[in-house]
Design a protein around this motif. Structure first.
Motif, PDB file in Angstrom:
ATOM      1  N   LEU A   1     -22.754 -11.463 -69.901  1.00 24.46           N
ATOM      2  CA  LEU A   1     -22.246 -12.259 -71.009  1.00 24.46           C
ATOM      3  C   LEU A   1     -20.909 -11.725 -71.506  1.00 24.46           C
ATOM      4  O   LEU A   1     -19.909 -12.449 -71.573  1.00 24.46           O
ATOM      5  N   LEU A   2     -20.859 -10.443 -71.857  1.00 23.34           N
ATOM      6  CA  LEU A   2     -19.615  -9.899 -72.387  1.00 23.34           C
ATOM      7  C   LEU A   2     -18.561  -9.753 -71.299  1.00 23.34           C
ATOM      8  O   LEU A   2     -17.365  -9.904 -71.559  1.00 23.34           O
ATOM      9  N   GLY A   3     -18.989  -9.506 -70.068  1.00 18.68           N
ATOM     10  CA  GLY A   3     -18.034  -9.468 -68.966  1.00 18.68           C
ATOM     11  C   GLY A   3     -17.386 -10.816 -68.733  1.00 18.68           C
ATOM     12  O   GLY A   3     -16.175 -10.907 -68.498  1.00 18.68           O
ATOM     13  N   ALA A   4     -18.174 -11.895 -68.811  1.00 17.51           N
ATOM     14  CA  ALA A   4     -17.625 -13.239 -68.634  1.00 17.51           C
ATOM     15  C   ALA A   4     -16.724 -13.627 -69.799  1.00 17.51           C
ATOM     16  O   ALA A   4     -15.659 -14.237 -69.607  1.00 17.51           O
ATOM     17  N   LEU A   5     -17.144 -13.290 -71.013  1.00 19.60           N
ATOM     18  CA  LEU A   5     -16.287 -13.580 -72.167  1.00 19.60           C
ATOM     19  C   LEU A   5     -14.958 -12.841 -72.070  1.00 19.60           C
ATOM     20  O   LEU A   5     -13.906 -13.373 -72.438  1.00 19.60           O
TER      21      LEU A   5
ATOM     22  N   THR B   1     -10.571 -18.522 -65.801  1.00 15.98           N
ATOM     23  CA  THR B   1     -11.502 -19.614 -66.100  1.00 15.98           C
ATOM     24  C   THR B   1     -12.617 -19.729 -65.074  1.00 15.98           C
ATOM     25  O   THR B   1     -13.620 -20.403 -65.329  1.00 15.98           O
ATOM     26  N   THR B   2     -12.457 -19.080 -63.914  1.00 14.69           N
ATOM     27  CA  THR B   2     -13.479 -19.116 -62.863  1.00 14.69           C
ATOM     28  C   THR B   2     -13.678 -17.702 -62.333  1.00 14.69           C
ATOM     29  O   THR B   2     -12.707 -16.991 -62.053  1.00 14.69           O
ATOM     30  N   ILE B   3     -14.935 -17.311 -62.179  1.00 15.99           N
ATOM     31  CA  ILE B   3     -15.239 -16.042 -61.528  1.00 15.99           C
ATOM     32  C   ILE B   3     -16.204 -16.265 -60.377  1.00 15.99           C
ATOM     33  O   ILE B   3     -17.011 -17.198 -60.384  1.00 15.99           O
ATOM     34  N   VAL B   4     -16.094 -15.403 -59.377  1.00 18.43           N
ATOM     35  CA  VAL B   4     -17.139 -15.269 -58.365  1.00 18.43           C
ATOM     36  C   VAL B   4     -17.908 -14.007 -58.748  1.00 18.43           C
ATOM     37  O   VAL B   4     -17.433 -12.889 -58.550  1.00 18.43           O
TER      38      VAL B   4
ATOM     39  N   GLY C   1     -19.734 -20.048 -71.106  1.00 17.85           N
ATOM     40  CA  GLY C   1     -18.866 -21.208 -70.936  1.00 17.85           C
ATOM     41  C   GLY C   1     -17.880 -21.095 -69.797  1.00 17.85           C
ATOM     42  O   GLY C   1     -17.026 -21.966 -69.607  1.00 17.85           O
ATOM     43  N   ILE C   2     -17.979 -20.050 -68.992  1.00 21.47           N
ATOM     44  CA  ILE C   2     -17.059 -19.860 -67.881  1.00 21.47           C
ATOM     45  C   ILE C   2     -17.494 -20.694 -66.677  1.00 21.47           C
ATOM     46  O   ILE C   2     -18.663 -21.077 -66.571  1.00 21.47           O
ATOM     47  N   ARG C   3     -16.560 -21.005 -65.792  1.00 17.36           N
ATOM     48  CA  ARG C   3     -16.924 -21.582 -64.494  1.00 17.36           C
ATOM     49  C   ARG C   3     -17.220 -20.406 -63.567  1.00 17.36           C
ATOM     50  O   ARG C   3     -16.408 -19.481 -63.452  1.00 17.36           O
ATOM     51  N   ALA C   4     -18.352 -20.440 -62.895  1.00 16.07           N
ATOM     52  CA  ALA C   4     -18.753 -19.292 -62.092  1.00 16.07           C
ATOM     53  C   ALA C   4     -19.423 -19.712 -60.800  1.00 16.07           C
ATOM     54  O   ALA C   4     -20.239 -20.639 -60.783  1.00 16.07           O
TER      55      ALA C   4
ATOM     56  N   GLU D   1      -2.739 -17.735 -75.579  1.00 17.49           N
ATOM     57  CA  GLU D   1      -3.106 -18.341 -76.861  1.00 17.49           C
ATOM     58  C   GLU D   1      -4.350 -19.206 -76.737  1.00 17.49           C
ATOM     59  O   GLU D   1      -5.266 -19.126 -77.565  1.00 17.49           O
ATOM     60  N   ASN D   2      -4.390 -20.044 -75.703  1.00 19.50           N
ATOM     61  CA  ASN D   2      -5.492 -20.985 -75.531  1.00 19.50           C
ATOM     62  C   ASN D   2      -5.998 -20.935 -74.095  1.00 19.50           C
ATOM     63  O   ASN D   2      -5.207 -20.776 -73.154  1.00 19.50           O
ATOM     64  N   VAL D   3      -7.303 -21.099 -73.949  1.00 15.27           N
ATOM     65  CA  VAL D   3      -7.940 -21.188 -72.639  1.00 15.27           C
ATOM     66  C   VAL D   3      -8.911 -22.359 -72.678  1.00 15.27           C
ATOM     67  O   VAL D   3      -9.694 -22.492 -73.622  1.00 15.27           O
ATOM     68  N   MET D   4      -8.856 -23.184 -71.644  1.00 17.75           N
ATOM     69  CA  MET D   4      -9.709 -24.367 -71.581  1.00 17.75           C
ATOM     70  C   MET D   4     -10.466 -24.374 -70.258  1.00 17.75           C
ATOM     71  O   MET D   4      -9.887 -24.115 -69.200  1.00 17.75           O
ATOM     72  N   VAL D   5     -11.772 -24.651 -70.324  1.00 25.35           N
ATOM     73  CA  VAL D   5     -12.611 -24.810 -69.136  1.00 25.35           C
ATOM     74  C   VAL D   5     -13.261 -26.180 -69.199  1.00 25.35           C
ATOM     75  O   VAL D   5     -13.934 -26.510 -70.182  1.00 25.35           O
ATOM     76  N   ALA D   6     -13.014 -26.976 -68.165  1.00 25.62           N
ATOM     77  CA  ALA D   6     -13.597 -28.324 -68.095  1.00 25.62           C
ATOM     78  C   ALA D   6     -13.323 -29.118 -69.368  1.00 25.62           C
ATOM     79  O   ALA D   6     -14.199 -29.799 -69.899  1.00 25.62           O
ATOM     80  N   GLY D   7     -12.103 -29.006 -69.869  1.00 25.84           N
ATOM     81  CA  GLY D   7     -11.685 -29.802 -71.014  1.00 25.84           C
ATOM     82  C   GLY D   7     -12.126 -29.281 -72.357  1.00 25.84           C
ATOM     83  O   GLY D   7     -11.857 -29.911 -73.389  1.00 25.84           O
ATOM     84  N   ARG D   8     -12.780 -28.114 -72.395  1.00 26.81           N
ATOM     85  CA  ARG D   8     -13.263 -27.551 -73.658  1.00 26.81           C
ATOM     86  C   ARG D   8     -12.566 -26.224 -73.916  1.00 26.81           C
ATOM     87  O   ARG D   8     -12.515 -25.353 -73.044  1.00 26.81           O
ATOM     88  N   PHE D   9     -12.026 -26.053 -75.114  1.00 28.09           N
ATOM     89  CA  PHE D   9     -11.393 -24.790 -75.456  1.00 28.09           C
ATOM     90  C   PHE D   9     -12.447 -23.693 -75.573  1.00 28.09           C
ATOM     91  O   PHE D   9     -13.428 -23.818 -76.303  1.00 28.09           O
ATOM     92  N   VAL D  10     -12.238 -22.600 -74.854  1.00 25.73           N
ATOM     93  CA  VAL D  10     -13.108 -21.428 -74.964  1.00 25.73           C
ATOM     94  C   VAL D  10     -12.354 -20.267 -75.609  1.00 25.73           C
ATOM     95  O   VAL D  10     -12.974 -19.274 -76.004  1.00 25.73           O
TER      96      VAL D  10
END
Length: 473
Positions: free
Chosen positions: A106-110, A118-121, A144-147, A415-424
């Motif tokens: 969780l904290l690693g992905a955040l 925005t994407t991790i393997v 909320g990350i793409r993984a 400043e901003n990061v968005m994944v699949a159209g949602r600000f994270v």
């Protein structure tokens, strides 16, 4: 369907059909990019000011062991993979519970989102059972990350009477459970892959079994390469797999930097991809990261951060060092050939490094139709870099955007990061419940201290950690 319009931004699309723009707009409808271009005449539910911002695709971290997050700051002085495996896989990892995996993931992905990835393997090679597996996936989904969740297996110490890990085929029941259950499709933010031993870390029959299992369930599979001849479990493993038709574009290789030219040509001719974790290669290997050697063969490198115990898992760091590392190798080659200084433009440019950090990772795991570049129809995975801060100023006034991103930008500028159209991440802060973040931060710190105590890990002093609620702001 909500519509978001980003106005007047400098855009690095990383798509040659779209191109780049000194000033243009991006219209996002739902989870997808609807249009890119100057002066878009479109109504929107929200308009975001892109003035003095660079908008580019979110980065793709193609190889990270996210579960290791609570073990940061202990491994940079170790002696390569020998100490890594002795301290992590054979010691600390054996004390992990499902909850520890959850907290690390969780904290690693955040942290990845905070850093503009925005994407991790998620190369998750600590999993002993279904409970740990589900905990890892729960954390990725909550973040909320793409993984791409690359389900792996443990490497515990050998014990008398027990079958060693390198003789154990991948657990079919787990892949069947996941592929017919919560990760049955490739349409969600979290999708399934297999992190297998491969012939460098497992016996040949195990590698064959695992690759065939991945093919049976339509999954990408990825394997580490130890690299050095004489140290592999199967010395001629990759040539044998190639001869039997078991290698292909669905097989990814982590590291690969110790392949000789013959081995490299074999795996690339088979369609395999290679992910460089260039900071790890610089730290622990006798051969350079697999970057320019791939480009010479017409292949695209992908990049990953690898191990949090060594260094900050920021793809900005990795991208910058990949560029500098390859330029150093280019310069030395030119000098050795008597061609220094270069008479024409350098062969490695800052834009190449961005491509490796975005489309490179997306291509390696079949995500290039969804992410990795900005184009109409693709998922809206993007980051906005504010160029007005002192890290970048005054390069924002007429500077090359690719140069700015690779050589100047830091996490504080995202400043901003968005994944699949949602600000994270919005206005420099994660979009995540602050109270919950404080609680899981405290819990992760307790997890770290317990693992050190139970694992009798004393190579570094255990000091009091950050104050509650101060992490990841």
């Amino acid at each position: 369907m909500s519509r978001t319009l980003i106005r007047n931004a400098s855009i690095l699309s990383m798509d040659p059909a779209v191109g780049d723009f000194a000033q243009a707009d991006i219209l996002i409808e739902g989870d997808r990019i609807a249009a890119i271009g100057p002066g878009l005449n479109a109504a929107a539910d929200e308009v975001v000011d892109g003035t003095h911002r660079i908008v580019m695709p979110g980065m793709v971290n193609a190889h990270i062991h996210t579960w290791e997050f609570q073990l940061r700051g202990i491994g940079a002085d170790w002696v390569g993979s020998r100490d890594y495996h002795a301290n992590l896989h054979k010691k600390l990892a054996t004390y992990y519970t499902a909850r520890d995996v959850y907290l690390g993931n969780l904290l690693g992905a955040l942290n990845q989102l905070r850093n503009g990835t925005t994407t991790i393997v998620d190369w998750c090679h600590i999993l002993r059972d279904a409970e740990m597996t589900d905990a890892a996936i729960d954390a990725l989904e909550e973040s909320g990350i793409r993984a791409v969740f690359a389900r792996g297996t443990v490497k515990p110490p050998e014990r008398e009477g027990a079958v060693p890990y390198y003789k154990q085929p991948f657990p079919r029941d787990e892949i069947h459970r996941l592929r017919t259950g919560r990760l049955a499709t490739d349409d969600g933010l979290v999708t399934l892959a297999m992190a297998i031993l491969g012939p460098d870390w497992g016996e040949y029959d195990v590698a064959v079994h695992d690759i065939r299992l991945a093919r049976e369930y339509g999954l990408f599979n990825s394997a580490h390469t130890y690299g050095r001849k004489g140290k592999r479990v199967v010395e001629d493993g990759y040539p044998r797999l190639a001869r039997e038709g078991l290698l292909g574009p669905d097989h990814n290789i982590g590291h690969g930097n110790c392949f000789d030219d013959t081995e490299l040509k074999i795996v690339l001719d088979a369609g395999c991809t290679i992910t460089a974790t260039n900071l790890t290669e610089m730290l622990n290997y006798e051969q350079p990261a697999m970057l320019g050697r791939l480009v010479k063969h017409g292949a695209t490198p992908s990049l990953g951060t690898d191990c949090d115990p060594y260094f900050n898992s920021s793809m900005l760091w990795v991208m910058r060092h990949a560029f500098l590392h390859q330029r150093e190798l280019d310069n030395r080659s030119l000098h050795a050939e008597g061609k220094w200084p270069a008479s024409t433009q350098h062969s490695t440019l800052t834009r190449d490094a961005i491509y490796w950090a975005t489309m490179g990772g997306a291509k390696a795991f079949g995500l290039d139709g969804k992410t990795g570049s900005l184009a109409p129809g693709k998922q809206a995975d993007l980051i906005m870099i504010d160029t007005r801060g002192m890290n970048i100023f005054p390069a924002h006034a007429g500077g090359n955007p690719a140069h700015i991103v690779v050589m100047y930008a830091e996490t504080s500028d995202i400043e901003n990061v968005m994944v699949a159209g949602r600000f994270v991440k919005r206005d420099g802060r994660l979009v995540f419940d602050a109270g919950r973040l404080a609680r899981v931060t405290d819990e992760l710190l307790a997890s770290r201290l317990r693992l050190f105590q139970e694992g009798s890990f004393k190579s570094v002093p255990v000091e009091r950690g950050p104050q509650p609620g101060r992490f990841l702001v």
